[in-house]
Scaffold this active site. Structure first.
Site, PDB file in Angstrom:
ATOM      1  N   ILE A 158       0.853  -1.203   0.000  1.00 15.82           N
ATOM      2  CA  ILE A 158       0.000   0.000   0.000  1.00 15.82           C
ATOM      3  C   ILE A 158       0.886   1.249   0.000  1.00 15.82           C
ATOM      4  O   ILE A 158       0.610   2.227  -0.703  1.00 15.82           O
ATOM      5  CB  ILE A 158      -0.982  -0.009   1.190  1.00 15.82           C
ATOM      6  CG1 ILE A 158      -1.873  -1.259   1.123  1.00 15.82           C
ATOM      7  CG2 ILE A 158      -1.849   1.252   1.192  1.00 15.82           C
ATOM      8  CD1 ILE A 158      -2.775  -1.473   2.336  1.00 15.82           C
ATOM      9  N   ARG A 238      -3.178   1.879  11.386  1.00 15.22           N
ATOM     10  CA  ARG A 238      -3.849   1.434  12.609  1.00 15.22           C
ATOM     11  C   ARG A 238      -3.664   2.514  13.667  1.00 15.22           C
ATOM     12  O   ARG A 238      -2.572   3.088  13.810  1.00 15.22           O
ATOM     13  CB  ARG A 238      -3.258   0.123  13.136  1.00 15.22           C
ATOM     14  CG  ARG A 238      -3.657  -1.125  12.371  1.00 15.22           C
ATOM     15  CD  ARG A 238      -5.157  -1.456  12.507  1.00 15.22           C
ATOM     16  NE  ARG A 238      -5.542  -2.668  11.806  1.00 15.22           N
ATOM     17  CZ  ARG A 238      -5.933  -2.734  10.539  1.00 15.22           C
ATOM     18  NH1 ARG A 238      -6.001  -1.634   9.809  1.00 15.22           N
ATOM     19  NH2 ARG A 238      -6.291  -3.893   9.991  1.00 15.22           N
ATOM     20  N   GLU A 267     -11.809   2.024  18.156  1.00 17.05           N
ATOM     21  CA  GLU A 267     -12.836   2.243  17.126  1.00 17.05           C
ATOM     22  C   GLU A 267     -14.116   1.503  17.487  1.00 17.05           C
ATOM     23  O   GLU A 267     -14.029   0.409  18.048  1.00 17.05           O
ATOM     24  CB  GLU A 267     -12.321   1.747  15.766  1.00 17.05           C
ATOM     25  CG  GLU A 267     -11.107   2.532  15.306  1.00 17.05           C
ATOM     26  CD  GLU A 267     -10.521   2.047  13.990  1.00 17.05           C
ATOM     27  OE1 GLU A 267     -11.075   1.099  13.399  1.00 17.05           O
ATOM     28  OE2 GLU A 267      -9.506   2.595  13.556  1.00 17.05           O
ATOM     29  N   HIS A 286     -12.670   4.504   9.283  1.00 19.99           N
ATOM     30  CA  HIS A 286     -11.883   3.340   8.845  1.00 19.99           C
ATOM     31  C   HIS A 286     -12.440   2.743   7.544  1.00 19.99           C
ATOM     32  O   HIS A 286     -12.929   1.615   7.519  1.00 19.99           O
ATOM     33  CB  HIS A 286     -11.839   2.277   9.953  1.00 19.99           C
ATOM     34  CG  HIS A 286     -10.691   1.320   9.793  1.00 19.99           C
ATOM     35  ND1 HIS A 286     -10.055   0.719  10.849  1.00 19.99           N
ATOM     36  CD2 HIS A 286     -10.044   0.860   8.683  1.00 19.99           C
ATOM     37  CE1 HIS A 286      -9.098  -0.065  10.408  1.00 19.99           C
ATOM     38  NE2 HIS A 286      -9.060   0.007   9.084  1.00 19.99           N
TER      39      HIS A 286
HETATM   40  C1  DGY Z   1      -7.202  -3.553   6.424  1.00 18.64           C
HETATM   41  O1  DGY Z   1      -7.573  -4.286   5.510  1.00 18.64           O
HETATM   42  O2  DGY Z   1      -6.417  -3.912   7.297  1.00 18.64           O
HETATM   43  C2  DGY Z   1      -7.763  -2.181   6.407  1.00 18.64           C
HETATM   44  O3  DGY Z   1      -7.461  -1.502   7.550  1.00 18.64           O
HETATM   45  C3  DGY Z   1      -9.240  -2.235   6.129  1.00 18.64           C
HETATM   46  O4  DGY Z   1      -9.667  -0.997   5.650  1.00 18.64           O
END
Ligand code: DGY
Length: 322
Positions: A158, A238, A267, A286
């Site tokens: 990502i 996170r 959360e 989220h």
């Molecule tokens: C994940 O896939 O870990 C993401 O935080 C979900 O949005």
């Protein structure tokens, strides 16, 4: 008797179809709340497979009380909600949903950075509240993104997908990661930096690291004070990577200029949380991977992982490979 699979949140019927012939499938039917702990434990006791959400705690207690449990498929790439050691002890497979959500999460993270920099959410509110009385030269003036420096903490898939987007905006890219990424350095011009260097030099600090014992509480008061006072902090990874009290103080004291947050220590975040009282904080619930296409793919991947394990095959995206 068919093996029993428990799904901890209501999912569309069509996703479950491949399971229905061979398995008894039950779901938590309330779309808007997590399954209560006692019900999760009760269902797990007879489950061969669990399709879990990141909001479920899948811990030692659960594994120990679930004699038939062979697979937990988590609807997320992150699996910090699952006790891997306990899963290994039990011999249960843990699966996640990497890759299918990479671009979607990178898009959202970039959007969050843009929204924070260009004050998009605040500007929308301004129009809706009838405050827009005339055009004016510095009305809702934000800060540029292009040609600025972005520091990415966590250069996994990502992080790299985010860097690709940043390159398209002519940004200078710094990154901090457990290991060097020679390909990203070559193709994206990303430069490796130690954390301190990244914090002091970046106009945008973007957190995309997994939550691990090493990253938990990584960003404290001292780290925010190292950032530029004009810096915008973005977290789409996170919440517990950040000390939220320290972040709040940094925003109030002007150590940094703003924050875009998709994740929080606890959360869902309470509407009275101090961070939400600040105008320079943009908060999302989220939704990093939340496009319809991607969430459907994630669900399908979980279903295929569960089937694979229960049918004696190696699942596509197994986390505990040892
Ligand atoms: C994940 O896939 O870990 C993401 O935080 C979900 O949005």
């Amino acid at each position: 008797m068919k093996p029993y699979i428990y799904i901890t949140r209501k999912l569309p019927e069509e996703v479950l179809r491949p399971l229905l012939d061979q398995y008894e499938v039950e779901m938590w039917e309330d779309e808007n709340s997590s399954v209560p702990r006692d019900i999760l434990l009760e269902k797990a006791q007879k489950a061969s497979g669990i399709l879990s959400m990141l909001s479920d705690t899948i811990d030692k207690e659960l594994f120990e009380q679930s004699p038939n449990l062979k697979v937990v498929a988590n609807l997320a790439v992150g699996y910090d909600n699952i006790d891997l050691a306990a899963a290994n002890e039990k011999g249960a497979s843990v699966c996640n949903t990497p890759d299918v959500l990479t671009d979607t999460t990178a898009d959202l993270t970039f959007g969050l950075m843009m929204a924070a920099a260009r004050r998009l959410i605040e500007a929308d509110r301004y129009v809706r509240e009838g405050k827009w009385k005339s055009w004016s030269p510095l009305l809702m003036a934000g800060m540029d993104i292009h040609h600025k420096t972005v520091g990415i903490i966590g250069m996994g898939s990502i992080g790299e997908a985010f860097a690709k987007r940043a390159k398209g905006f002519d940004m200078d890219i710094l990154y901090h990661n457990r290991s060097r990424k020679p390909e990203a350095e070559e193709t994206l011009g990303a430069k490796y930096a130690d954390l301190d260097e990244l914090l002091t030099q970046s106009d945008f600090v973007v957190c995309l690291a997994p939550l691990t014992p090493e990253t938990k509480g990584l960003l404290q008061k001292e780290q925010f004070q190292r950032m530029k006072s004009s810096a915008v902090f973005v977290n789409a990874a996170r919440g517990p990577i950040v000390n939220e009290d320290a972040l709040y103080d940094a925003l109030v004291n002007g150590d940094i200029a703003g924050a875009g947050l998709d994740v929080f220590e606890k959360e869902p975040i309470d509407e009275h949380h101090p961070l939400l009282s600040l105008k320079n904080v943009f908060a999302l619930p989220h939704i990093g991977s939340s496009s319809v296409e991607t969430r459907m793919e994630m669900m399908e991947l979980c279903v295929s992982n569960i089937r694979a394990v229960l049918e004696g095959h190696i699942p596509n995206t197994l986390v505990n490979k040892d």
